[in-house]
Design an enzyme around this catalytic site. Structure first.
Site, PDB file in Angstrom:
ATOM      1  N   ASP A 238       0.865  -1.197   0.000  1.00 59.61           N
ATOM      2  CA  ASP A 238       0.000   0.000   0.000  1.00 59.61           C
ATOM      3  C   ASP A 238       0.895   1.238   0.000  1.00 59.61           C
ATOM      4  OD1 ASP A 238      -3.271   0.082   1.009  1.00 59.61           O
ATOM      5  OD2 ASP A 238      -2.192   1.970   0.712  1.00 59.61           O
ATOM      6  N   ASN A 239       0.402   2.323  -0.596  1.00 54.76           N
ATOM      7  CA  ASN A 239       1.156   3.586  -0.548  1.00 54.76           C
ATOM      8  C   ASN A 239       0.411   4.648   0.264  1.00 54.76           C
ATOM      9  OD1 ASN A 239      -0.915   4.214  -2.227  1.00 54.76           O
ATOM     10  ND2 ASN A 239       0.320   5.027  -3.898  1.00 54.76           N
TER      11      ASN A 239
ATOM     12  N   GLY B  56      -5.561   4.394   1.580  1.00 55.54           N
ATOM     13  CA  GLY B  56      -5.510   3.406   2.660  1.00 55.54           C
ATOM     14  C   GLY B  56      -5.079   4.085   3.959  1.00 55.54           C
TER      15      GLY B  56
ATOM     16  N   TYR C  49     -11.514   7.155 -13.122  1.00 59.64           N
ATOM     17  CA  TYR C  49     -11.731   5.877 -12.435  1.00 59.64           C
ATOM     18  C   TYR C  49     -12.325   4.850 -13.404  1.00 59.64           C
ATOM     19  CZ  TYR C  49     -13.457   2.698  -8.750  1.00 59.64           C
ATOM     20  OH  TYR C  49     -13.707   1.615  -7.943  1.00 59.64           O
TER      21      TYR C  49
ATOM     22  N   ARG D  48     -18.276   8.140   0.818  1.00 58.96           N
ATOM     23  CA  ARG D  48     -19.333   7.355   0.177  1.00 58.96           C
ATOM     24  C   ARG D  48     -20.608   7.404   1.022  1.00 58.96           C
ATOM     25  NH1 ARG D  48     -15.697   2.445  -2.046  1.00 58.96           N
ATOM     26  NH2 ARG D  48     -14.333   3.263  -0.427  1.00 58.96           N
TER      27      ARG D  48
END
Ligand code: UDP
Length: 317
Positions: free
Chosen positions: A32-33, A37, A149, A190
């Site tokens: 992960d960067n 996250g 996206y 969301r």
């Protein structure tokens, strides 16, 4: 014990999946960067069989990393997925789904590993066919805020197709429809995380547009079970499959349901609808039923009750 790579391991789905696979006794290498996250999601993964690489999956040097050898399975989940985050990081979103997907496919090819790539219901754009089966080719606008996206995920699918047909990589593609649980950060943006957080804090519940637009919400445990079955089943090699809950609901009804299940005094308020916001979305899941024996088990009301309770604990309310 299998050696399993998960990109996006600090994300909502990645951290949940990693916990499951570690509990089953596998060795998980997480990547992960931290673009979207969260470091706190890794706290639940402290296990002697977990190793973490703070890297961008689209990094050109990644495929030569000494830990990325002898891999049995790859879940390529890394990507911002909330409109809020992919619009904030559009180029990173494009890179991780194109170059990043190619990197992971190269590793899968070299190791003979199986791979699941998580595409999206956004591949259908603002759909003109309803409900959406995998054979529908979509209605995506290249000239708008969601394109980074939608089109990046579609290109990710193309790369998977090429590595399947040219190199026999055992690739499977999930088109994931809206998924939720309290694992979504409160500021994820969301709809479920927004509404539950607002309802619990007594803030206005912000419906965009008139709330007549629909979505179909799948609880996280159902989505994760689907991803694992997709990886497991030989019959899913080289296939694209919808993973989502076919129970379709208008967004205004979601707002009312969240308000009543959380006994909230919040007002429901209306705000401008974001550009290109899909008007309807509901998966046809016959393919997943047939090939995986998968269908969702958790109803929206059951999932929301657990989600509300867990957000309450997270927010100390
Ligand atoms: N939405 C809303 N209020 C919010 C957040 C989202 O009404 O606070 C709406 C949004 O316009 C869309 C739906 O809820 O119609 C789902 O949005 P989300 O960002 O969760 O995911 P999407 O399915 O659009 O990628």
């Amino acid at each position: 014990m299998k050696k399993i790579v998960i990109t996006g391991v600090a994300g909502f789905l990645g951290s949940h999946l990693a916990k499951d696979l570690l509990n089953e006794g596998h060795h998980v290498v997480g990547i992960d960067n931290f673009i979207s996250g969260r470091k706190e999601n890794l706290l639940t993964l402290s296990n002697q069989h977990f190793s973490f690489l703070e890297l961008d999956a689209s990094d050109q040097d990644l495929i030569h990393h000494p830990q990325l050898v002898n891999i049995n399975e790859i879940y390529h989940l890394a990507s911002p997925a909330s409109p809020k985050f992919y619009q904030q990081f559009p180029f990173e979103t494009i890179n991780v789904n194109t170059t990043g997907t190619r990197n992971m496919l190269e590793i899968a090819k070299r190791c003979g590993a199986k791979m699941v790539y998580t595409s999206t219901s956004e591949a259908y754009g603002d759909p003109l066919r309803h409900p959406q089966s995998e054979s529908y080719r979509g209605n995506v606008n290249t000239w708008g805020p969601r394109a980074c996206y939608d089109e990046a995920k579609r290109m990710g699918e193309v790369l998977c197709y090429l590595y399947f047909t040219k190199h026999n990589v055992q690739i499977k593609v999930a088109r994931i429809f809206n998924t939720y649980s309290a694992g979504l950060a409160n500021d994820d943006g969301r709809v479920i995380s927004n509404f539950v957080t607002q309802a619990l804090k007594g803030q206005d519940i912000t419906v965009y547009g008139d709330g007549k637009q629909t979505r179909s919400f799948c609880y996280v445990t159902d989505t994760i079970r689907g991803l694992k079955l997709l990886m497991e089943k030989e019959s899913a090699n080289g296939e694209i499959m919808n993973l989502g809950n076919p129970n379709e609901i208008p967004i205004l009804t979601v707002a009312q349901l969240v308000k009543s299940l959380s006994n909230s005094n919040s007002s429901i308020t209306f705000h401008p609808l974001p550009k290109d916001d899909p008007k309807v979305r509901r998966p046809v899941i016959e393919k997943a039923k047939g090939l995986l024996g998968w269908e969702p088990r958790v109803t929206l009301e059951e999932g929301l009750k657990v989600t509300i309770q867990q957000y309450k604990e997270k927010l100390n309310l």
